[in-house]
Design an enzyme around this catalytic site. Structure first.
Site, short mmCIF file in Angstrom:
data_model
loop_
_atom_site.label_atom_id
_atom_site.label_comp_id
_atom_site.label_asym_id
_atom_site.label_seq_id
_atom_site.Cartn_x
_atom_site.Cartn_y
_atom_site.Cartn_z
N ASP A 47 6.63 8.21 -20.75
CA ASP A 47 7.10 8.20 -22.07
C ASP A 47 8.66 7.61 -22.47
O ASP A 47 9.51 7.74 -21.57
CB ASP A 47 6.78 9.71 -22.90
CG ASP A 47 7.77 10.66 -22.00
OD1 ASP A 47 8.77 10.60 -21.88
OD2 ASP A 47 6.88 11.98 -22.16
N TYR B 8 4.81 14.90 -21.96
CA TYR B 8 4.43 14.66 -20.57
C TYR B 8 3.34 13.56 -20.45
O TYR B 8 2.36 13.40 -19.48
CB TYR B 8 3.39 16.07 -20.13
CG TYR B 8 4.45 17.37 -20.50
CD1 TYR B 8 5.61 17.28 -19.56
CD2 TYR B 8 4.04 18.14 -21.34
CE1 TYR B 8 6.23 18.64 -19.67
CE2 TYR B 8 4.77 19.28 -21.51
CZ TYR B 8 5.99 19.55 -20.57
OH TYR B 8 6.85 20.51 -20.73
N ALA B 9 3.52 12.49 -21.19
CA ALA B 9 2.67 11.07 -21.12
C ALA B 9 3.42 10.47 -20.19
O ALA B 9 4.16 9.49 -20.64
CB ALA B 9 2.55 10.55 -22.71
N ASN B 10 3.25 10.93 -18.66
CA ASN B 10 3.88 10.23 -17.80
C ASN B 10 3.19 10.04 -16.72
O ASN B 10 2.25 11.20 -16.59
CB ASN B 10 5.08 10.88 -17.46
CG ASN B 10 6.13 11.08 -18.34
OD1 ASN B 10 6.78 10.16 -18.82
ND2 ASN B 10 6.63 12.51 -18.79
N HIS C 44 0.95 -1.24 0.11
CA HIS C 44 -0.02 0.10 -0.03
C HIS C 44 0.87 1.29 -0.17
O HIS C 44 1.93 1.35 0.78
CB HIS C 44 -0.99 0.00 1.24
CG HIS C 44 -1.91 0.97 1.16
ND1 HIS C 44 -2.10 1.76 2.48
CD2 HIS C 44 -2.83 1.69 0.14
CE1 HIS C 44 -3.20 2.85 2.13
NE2 HIS C 44 -3.52 2.66 0.90
#
Length: 129
Positions: free
Chosen positions: A28, A118-120, A20
């Site tokens: 990217d 910014y594809a993170n 947890h």
């Protein structure tokens, strides 16, 4: 042999060990990988596999309670932002520099072939009970 879910043995093993609030990153192909953080590189050519394909696959296999994104995704990548916002309406937005700093705490970074900016995302592990 597994019939479904994550077949990549390294990812499956890491996911099985998550607790947890542990965090993973889906990145990217341009996001810097901090020293000491495990990177599973799934990229095999520009654009493949896509960020969204890997995100959906991970979400099918992992309980996620929260997502962190770079603030810049809102204007720098409206398509990915729209999709991720629907999946995680309560996301936390931080600067891209803060995002890169936070990746140092990740259990794993999954590198995709994604080439859009910014594809993170940092995903925080939840619990199934």
């Amino acid at each position: 042999m597994k019939k479904q879910g994550i077949l990549n043995r390294e990812l499956a093993g890491i996911f099985a060990k998550l607790g947890h609030t542990d965090q993973i990153v889906i990145a990217d192909c341009g996001l810097p990988i901090p020293n000491g953080v495990t990177c599973i590189d799934l990229a095999y050519k520009l654009g493949e596999p896509s960020f969204l394909t890997i995100l959906d696959t991970v979400l099918d296999d992992l309980e996620v309670e929260h997502a962190y994104l770079a603030e810049e995704i809102k204007t720098g990548n409206s398509h990915v932002y729209g999709v991720v916002q629907k999946k995680f309406p309560q996301s936390t937005y931080i600067t891209h520099e803060q995002f890169k700093e936070q990746t140092k705490k990740a259990k794993v970074i999954i590198r995709t072939g994604e080439t859009t900016p910014y594809a993170n995302v940092i995903l925080q592990s939840g619990v199934i009970f």
